[in-house]
Write a protein that holds these residues in place. Sequence first.
Motif, short mmCIF file in Angstrom:
data_model
loop_
_atom_site.label_atom_id
_atom_site.label_comp_id
_atom_site.label_asym_id
_atom_site.label_seq_id
_atom_site.Cartn_x
_atom_site.Cartn_y
_atom_site.Cartn_z
N PHE A 77 0.83 -1.20 0.00
CA PHE A 77 0.00 0.00 0.00
C PHE A 77 0.86 1.26 0.00
O PHE A 77 0.58 2.22 -0.72
CB PHE A 77 -0.93 -0.01 1.21
CG PHE A 77 -1.72 1.26 1.37
CD1 PHE A 77 -2.81 1.52 0.55
CD2 PHE A 77 -1.36 2.20 2.33
CE1 PHE A 77 -3.52 2.69 0.69
CE2 PHE A 77 -2.07 3.37 2.46
CZ PHE A 77 -3.16 3.63 1.65
N GLU A 78 1.94 1.25 0.80
CA GLU A 78 2.82 2.42 0.86
C GLU A 78 3.51 2.64 -0.49
O GLU A 78 3.67 3.79 -0.94
CB GLU A 78 3.86 2.25 1.97
CG GLU A 78 3.28 2.37 3.39
CD GLU A 78 2.68 3.74 3.63
OE1 GLU A 78 3.22 4.74 3.10
OE2 GLU A 78 1.66 3.83 4.35
N TYR A 129 2.37 1.68 -3.42
CA TYR A 129 1.33 2.14 -4.34
C TYR A 129 1.00 3.61 -4.09
O TYR A 129 0.86 4.40 -5.02
CB TYR A 129 0.10 1.25 -4.16
CG TYR A 129 -1.05 1.56 -5.09
CD1 TYR A 129 -0.93 1.38 -6.47
CD2 TYR A 129 -2.25 2.06 -4.58
CE1 TYR A 129 -1.98 1.68 -7.32
CE2 TYR A 129 -3.30 2.36 -5.44
CZ TYR A 129 -3.16 2.16 -6.79
OH TYR A 129 -4.19 2.46 -7.62
N ARG A 130 0.88 3.98 -2.84
CA ARG A 130 0.58 5.38 -2.47
C ARG A 130 1.70 6.31 -2.92
O ARG A 130 1.46 7.41 -3.43
CB ARG A 130 0.40 5.46 -0.95
CG ARG A 130 -0.08 6.81 -0.44
CD ARG A 130 -0.32 6.74 1.06
NE ARG A 130 -0.86 7.98 1.57
CZ ARG A 130 -0.10 9.00 1.97
NH1 ARG A 130 1.22 8.91 1.90
NH2 ARG A 130 -0.68 10.12 2.41
N SER A 131 2.95 5.82 -2.73
CA SER A 131 4.10 6.64 -3.16
C SER A 131 4.08 6.85 -4.67
O SER A 131 4.37 7.96 -5.15
CB SER A 131 5.39 5.95 -2.72
OG SER A 131 6.51 6.65 -3.18
N ASP A 182 -4.24 11.34 2.88
CA ASP A 182 -4.88 10.66 1.76
C ASP A 182 -5.89 11.58 1.07
O ASP A 182 -6.04 11.55 -0.17
CB ASP A 182 -5.58 9.39 2.26
CG ASP A 182 -4.57 8.34 2.72
OD1 ASP A 182 -3.39 8.43 2.34
OD2 ASP A 182 -4.97 7.41 3.48
#
Length: 195
Positions: A142-143, A145-147, A168
């Motif tokens: 998730f991190e 992907y978020r980055s 977010d």
Amino acid sequence: TGVISSLQRQLEIQESQLRRAKSEKETLQKKLREQENQLQALSAKFCSLREGRKHEEMMATIEENCSLRQVVTEQESKLAEQNKLISELEGTVRQLQAEVLRGRYHIHEQQRAQEARQSQAEMLQHRELQARVALERISSRFERYRSKIIQATFSTAGSKAPQAELADEEVLEAMQKIINERLEFHQMLRQKGVK
């Protein structure tokens, strides 16, 4: 376990009393046999007395015979009491043995239940560890992907790189702004006839 130890001590005491009672019984039986032997000897002696013996000797023998019979009766009474005591002690010993067996069975059942609980706890710990590993893997993905989303969002022309950690909601707002601008640009191109 304490109850079992107490019951075993009581059992040992009762067994000791039982052995003592049996020993006393054997002693009484021995005395009784001796008294019966003496009685038989006196009876034989009495039967073998001649008619010409003195009356005093005959009376003394009769009295001794009666005395021996009384002693034998007393010994038989004591023997009956000892038999009764032995029966009671044997019953108590059987009862204590049954209680010891029940206590051991109860302890065995508790041990089995404890082992089952321990096995279940180990299984739950293993599942928890698996869940933690999966959560860490998902969090890492998730991190990343978020980055990538943040990088793609703020790498477009006219965007300013963020100076601090973004929430977010801020990332979503920036993406929505880019999407809206693209839609507006696309509509403007269509209005001008550009494919």
